[in-house]
Design a protein around this motif. Sequence first.
Motif, PDB file in Angstrom:
ATOM      1  N   SER A  38       0.775   4.085  -2.900  1.00 35.25           N
ATOM      2  CA  SER A  38       0.447   5.451  -2.500  1.00 35.25           C
ATOM      3  C   SER A  38       1.511   6.428  -2.973  1.00 35.25           C
ATOM      4  O   SER A  38       1.207   7.502  -3.501  1.00 35.25           O
ATOM      5  N   ARG A  39       2.769   6.067  -2.804  1.00 28.48           N
ATOM      6  CA  ARG A  39       3.874   6.943  -3.210  1.00 28.48           C
ATOM      7  C   ARG A  39       3.937   7.075  -4.729  1.00 28.48           C
ATOM      8  O   ARG A  39       4.082   8.172  -5.267  1.00 28.48           O
ATOM      9  N   GLU A  89       0.821  -1.208   0.000  1.00 26.49           N
ATOM     10  CA  GLU A  89       0.000   0.000   0.000  1.00 26.49           C
ATOM     11  C   GLU A  89       0.862   1.268   0.000  1.00 26.49           C
ATOM     12  O   GLU A  89       0.574   2.230  -0.708  1.00 26.49           O
ATOM     13  N   ARG A  90       1.930   1.255   0.761  1.00 23.46           N
ATOM     14  CA  ARG A  90       2.824   2.412   0.833  1.00 23.46           C
ATOM     15  C   ARG A  90       3.465   2.702  -0.522  1.00 23.46           C
ATOM     16  O   ARG A  90       3.568   3.859  -0.943  1.00 23.46           O
ATOM     17  N   HIS A  91       3.885   1.641  -1.220  1.00 21.23           N
ATOM     18  CA  HIS A  91       4.504   1.799  -2.542  1.00 21.23           C
ATOM     19  C   HIS A  91       3.493   2.376  -3.538  1.00 21.23           C
ATOM     20  O   HIS A  91       3.799   3.316  -4.281  1.00 21.23           O
TER      21      HIS A  91
END
Length: 127
Positions: A80-81, A76-78
Motif C-alpha cells: 500500500s505504501r 499489505e502495508r508495504h
Amino acid sequence: MTKPDDTIRVLIPLNVRKKNGRPKILPPADYRPSEDQSQDPHILRAIGRAWGWRRRMEAGEFATIQELAKAVGLAERHVSRQLRLAYLAPEVLKRLTCGREASAVSLYDLCFLAGESWGEQTVSAFR
C-alpha cells in the motif's frame, strides 16, 4: 618482470556502512559529487515496481491491494505504501529518474509525499 621489492601500495580511505541492509562504500568527508551522479537505485526500483503494480491493478488482474500483496508475497502495508509512488507528480518523477542531481528525499518520505498535490510534491521533494 617486476621484483617483489617493486610493489606499489595504494591506500584509499573509505568507510563501509550498511544502507537498506546492504554494504555501501562512503566517500571521504571532503568529497564533492560530480555532475554525472545518478539516482539511488532503490528509489528507481521502487518506482518501477509501483508502476508495474498500478498497471496490473488497472488491468483488472487484482481487485484489491490485499490480493496484490498476497500475489507478490509482501505485507499489505508495504504494498500500500509503495504503490503510492505510482502517483507522484510528473515533474518529481522526471527529476528522480532522468535528473542527475542527488535527491535529499528518502524513499520513505517519497511514499508519504505522493499524498500531496502535485505542486506541493515538487516543492517538498527538492527543497
